[in-house]
Scaffold this motif. Sequence first.
Motif, PDB file in Angstrom:
ATOM      1  N   VAL A 101       0.826  -1.216   0.000  1.00 51.88           N
ATOM      2  CA  VAL A 101       0.000   0.000   0.000  1.00 51.88           C
ATOM      3  C   VAL A 101       0.855   1.260   0.000  1.00 51.88           C
ATOM      4  CG1 VAL A 101      -1.768   1.280   1.278  1.00 51.88           C
ATOM      5  CG2 VAL A 101      -1.925  -1.206   1.100  1.00 51.88           C
ATOM      6  N   PRO A 102       1.913   1.377   0.831  1.00 52.35           N
ATOM      7  CA  PRO A 102       2.738   2.595   0.773  1.00 52.35           C
ATOM      8  C   PRO A 102       3.370   2.823  -0.596  1.00 52.35           C
ATOM      9  CG  PRO A 102       3.191   1.385   2.791  1.00 52.35           C
ATOM     10  CD  PRO A 102       2.356   0.489   1.933  1.00 52.35           C
ATOM     11  N   VAL A 103       3.931   1.746  -1.187  1.00 53.30           N
ATOM     12  CA  VAL A 103       4.525   1.886  -2.521  1.00 53.30           C
ATOM     13  C   VAL A 103       3.456   2.245  -3.538  1.00 53.30           C
ATOM     14  CG1 VAL A 103       5.755   0.684  -4.351  1.00 53.30           C
ATOM     15  CG2 VAL A 103       6.425   0.344  -1.975  1.00 53.30           C
ATOM     16  N   GLY A 104       2.276   1.635  -3.407  1.00 54.42           N
ATOM     17  CA  GLY A 104       1.181   1.977  -4.314  1.00 54.42           C
ATOM     18  C   GLY A 104       0.762   3.429  -4.181  1.00 54.42           C
ATOM     19  N   ALA A 105       0.761   3.970  -2.948  1.00 52.10           N
ATOM     20  CA  ALA A 105       0.409   5.381  -2.755  1.00 52.10           C
ATOM     21  C   ALA A 105       1.455   6.290  -3.396  1.00 52.10           C
ATOM     22  CB  ALA A 105       0.292   5.678  -1.264  1.00 52.10           C
ATOM     23  N   ILE A 106       2.744   5.926  -3.259  1.00 53.92           N
ATOM     24  CA  ILE A 106       3.799   6.718  -3.899  1.00 53.92           C
ATOM     25  C   ILE A 106       3.635   6.720  -5.416  1.00 53.92           C
ATOM     26  CG2 ILE A 106       6.284   6.849  -4.305  1.00 53.92           C
ATOM     27  CD1 ILE A 106       6.699   5.741  -1.489  1.00 53.92           C
ATOM     28  N   MET A 107       3.309   5.584  -5.976  1.00 55.20           N
ATOM     29  CA  MET A 107       3.161   5.495  -7.429  1.00 55.20           C
ATOM     30  C   MET A 107       1.882   6.178  -7.906  1.00 55.20           C
ATOM     31  SD  MET A 107       4.578   1.635  -8.131  1.00 55.20           S
ATOM     32  CE  MET A 107       4.830   1.904  -9.868  1.00 55.20           C
ATOM     33  N   ILE A 108       0.836   6.207  -7.078  1.00 55.24           N
ATOM     34  CA  ILE A 108      -0.384   6.937  -7.465  1.00 55.24           C
ATOM     35  C   ILE A 108      -0.116   8.440  -7.527  1.00 55.24           C
ATOM     36  CG2 ILE A 108      -2.649   7.615  -6.590  1.00 55.24           C
ATOM     37  CD1 ILE A 108      -3.123   4.741  -5.770  1.00 55.24           C
ATOM     38  N   ILE A 109       0.695   8.934  -6.582  1.00 58.17           N
ATOM     39  CA  ILE A 109       1.092  10.349  -6.671  1.00 58.17           C
ATOM     40  C   ILE A 109       1.835  10.617  -7.973  1.00 58.17           C
ATOM     41  CG2 ILE A 109       2.533  12.120  -5.607  1.00 58.17           C
ATOM     42  CD1 ILE A 109       1.931  10.861  -2.907  1.00 58.17           C
ATOM     43  N   ASN A 110       2.688   9.673  -8.371  1.00 59.78           N
ATOM     44  CA  ASN A 110       3.400   9.801  -9.643  1.00 59.78           C
ATOM     45  C   ASN A 110       2.426   9.799 -10.821  1.00 59.78           C
ATOM     46  OD1 ASN A 110       6.550   8.317 -10.810  1.00 59.78           O
ATOM     47  ND2 ASN A 110       5.369  10.060 -11.553  1.00 59.78           N
ATOM     48  N   ALA A 111       1.392   8.964 -10.764  1.00 61.68           N
ATOM     49  CA  ALA A 111       0.390   8.944 -11.825  1.00 61.68           C
ATOM     50  C   ALA A 111      -0.367  10.265 -11.900  1.00 61.68           C
ATOM     51  CB  ALA A 111      -0.578   7.785 -11.605  1.00 61.68           C
ATOM     52  N   ILE A 112      -0.637  10.872 -10.734  1.00 62.78           N
ATOM     53  CA  ILE A 112      -1.305  12.184 -10.722  1.00 62.78           C
ATOM     54  C   ILE A 112      -0.414  13.244 -11.355  1.00 62.78           C
ATOM     55  CG2 ILE A 112      -2.187  13.989  -9.199  1.00 62.78           C
ATOM     56  CD1 ILE A 112      -3.067  11.790  -7.266  1.00 62.78           C
ATOM     57  N   LEU A 113       0.876  13.193 -11.052  1.00 65.98           N
ATOM     58  CA  LEU A 113       1.816  14.137 -11.668  1.00 65.98           C
ATOM     59  C   LEU A 113       1.881  13.949 -13.183  1.00 65.98           C
ATOM     60  CD1 LEU A 113       4.759  14.041  -9.089  1.00 65.98           C
ATOM     61  CD2 LEU A 113       3.031  15.823  -9.380  1.00 65.98           C
ATOM     62  N   PHE A 114       1.884  12.695 -13.642  1.00 68.76           N
ATOM     63  CA  PHE A 114       1.871  12.446 -15.081  1.00 68.76           C
ATOM     64  C   PHE A 114       0.591  12.994 -15.724  1.00 68.76           C
ATOM     65  CE2 PHE A 114       4.954   8.665 -14.763  1.00 68.76           C
ATOM     66  CZ  PHE A 114       6.008   9.448 -15.188  1.00 68.76           C
ATOM     67  N   THR A 115      -0.535  12.857 -15.040  1.00 75.66           N
ATOM     68  CA  THR A 115      -1.796  13.375 -15.576  1.00 75.66           C
ATOM     69  C   THR A 115      -1.759  14.901 -15.692  1.00 75.66           C
ATOM     70  OG1 THR A 115      -2.964  11.519 -14.548  1.00 75.66           O
ATOM     71  CG2 THR A 115      -4.294  13.387 -15.266  1.00 75.66           C
ATOM     72  N   ALA A 116      -1.279  15.548 -14.634  1.00 71.98           N
ATOM     73  CA  ALA A 116      -1.155  17.010 -14.674  1.00 71.98           C
ATOM     74  C   ALA A 116      -0.167  17.447 -15.758  1.00 71.98           C
ATOM     75  CB  ALA A 116      -0.713  17.533 -13.312  1.00 71.98           C
ATOM     76  N   GLN A 117       0.909  16.701 -15.921  1.00 64.11           N
ATOM     77  CA  GLN A 117       1.892  17.007 -16.962  1.00 64.11           C
ATOM     78  C   GLN A 117       1.275  16.930 -18.350  1.00 64.11           C
ATOM     79  OE1 GLN A 117       6.245  15.394 -17.062  1.00 64.11           O
ATOM     80  NE2 GLN A 117       4.996  13.900 -18.139  1.00 64.11           N
ATOM     81  N   THR A 118       0.468  15.909 -18.597  1.00 65.69           N
ATOM     82  CA  THR A 118      -0.185  15.766 -19.902  1.00 65.69           C
ATOM     83  C   THR A 118      -1.170  16.901 -20.156  1.00 65.69           C
ATOM     84  OG1 THR A 118       0.008  13.363 -19.695  1.00 65.69           O
ATOM     85  CG2 THR A 118      -1.540  14.211 -21.337  1.00 65.69           C
ATOM     86  N   ALA A 119      -1.966  17.242 -19.132  1.00 65.05           N
ATOM     87  CA  ALA A 119      -2.945  18.324 -19.298  1.00 65.05           C
ATOM     88  C   ALA A 119      -2.243  19.652 -19.551  1.00 65.05           C
ATOM     89  CB  ALA A 119      -3.826  18.411 -18.055  1.00 65.05           C
ATOM     90  N   MET A 120      -1.187  19.931 -18.820  1.00 65.45           N
ATOM     91  CA  MET A 120      -0.446  21.177 -19.029  1.00 65.45           C
ATOM     92  C   MET A 120       0.217  21.205 -20.399  1.00 65.45           C
ATOM     93  SD  MET A 120       1.285  21.661 -15.259  1.00 65.45           S
ATOM     94  CE  MET A 120       2.268  23.051 -15.821  1.00 65.45           C
ATOM     95  N   GLY A 121       0.705  20.060 -20.852  1.00 69.65           N
ATOM     96  CA  GLY A 121       1.317  20.018 -22.186  1.00 69.65           C
ATOM     97  C   GLY A 121       0.317  20.339 -23.281  1.00 69.65           C
TER      98      GLY A 121
END
Length: 342
Positions: A267-287
């Motif tokens: 679960v902790p590793v999954g939470a860290i990777m979900i934050i990374n997925a959110i950052l990727f989503t924001a990166q795509t939208a900003m691009g």
Amino acid sequence: MSKYTSFPEPMEDQNPFQDPAVTQHSSNTGYATLDLYNPFDNTTRPPPPYEATSPSAPSVPAQTPPSRTTPTEHRNYGSYASQTAVNATTADLLKKQEELEKKAQELERRERELQAHGLGPGASRQNNWPPLPSFCPVGPCFYQDISVEITQRFQQTVTMMYYFWMFCTGTMLYNLLSSVAMFCVKTSEGVGLGLAILWALLFTPCSFVCWYRPVYKAFRSDSSFNFFVFFFIFFAQVGVFVIMTIGIPGWGFSGWIVSLAALKTSVPVGAIMIINAILFTAQTAMGIVMLKKIHSLYRQTDASFQKAQAEFTTEVMSNQAVRQAAANAATSAAQGAFTAPR
């Protein structure tokens, strides 16, 4: 009262034409009127006698008052369409004049800043990016100063693109961190960790050189060629952002698929990777937003595909390495033609 004066009483009905001073002049007087007498007649006969005519009221022709335009009444100087066209043309000319004045003021500001730093208008500055310490054996590779080289109209856009590049770099470093965390709990993810290291080392400098520097130079010198280079590469970069957001297993990206699957392992590793997925989503939208914004600004400039071709031809022919290679190729071809067996 009337016996003492010669004036009749006011109430008496008296005819003014029966007055003795009028009636003593009979209608058969011996003088002629101007209507019957012609002074230019050469005859010596006397002028004709006066003939009385029945008095009749003179007919006065009715006069139409001239039409006048009141101050509040609009005069018709032309059709509405022609006036609208003239107003639109005048507005366009004024807008272009304002843009030229702004460009002239911006050029004067740049020239003053260059002279203030002890450089001439055509002088070049020393590279200042990346900001490396003095003891580093490698020096800066580029010169970058948004407040000096970019016009005030586009400074905000270029600054946003610079911060967006820094955000992408931070996201790739965080992706590397999440891949390391995933490798610690699941050693079979070594391929994903290796690819995450490769993407961090590859995308960080290449994104700066391949799409940030072209957009910087495009707005700096209104270069059509750099605009096209930016659109071509950044469009492909946005496609890569979408793949990062999806998170295909084994590709080295901690997207949504990999992050949701990691929750089952830790679960902790999954939470860290979900934050990374959110950052990727924001990166795509900003691009996507920045791509549309820069494209709209590109349409407002004088850039075109024909200018891009001309700039490419000029830059290629002015490159000393390209000219030397072309000369060597021509020399080799000429020597091969002379030495070929007949």
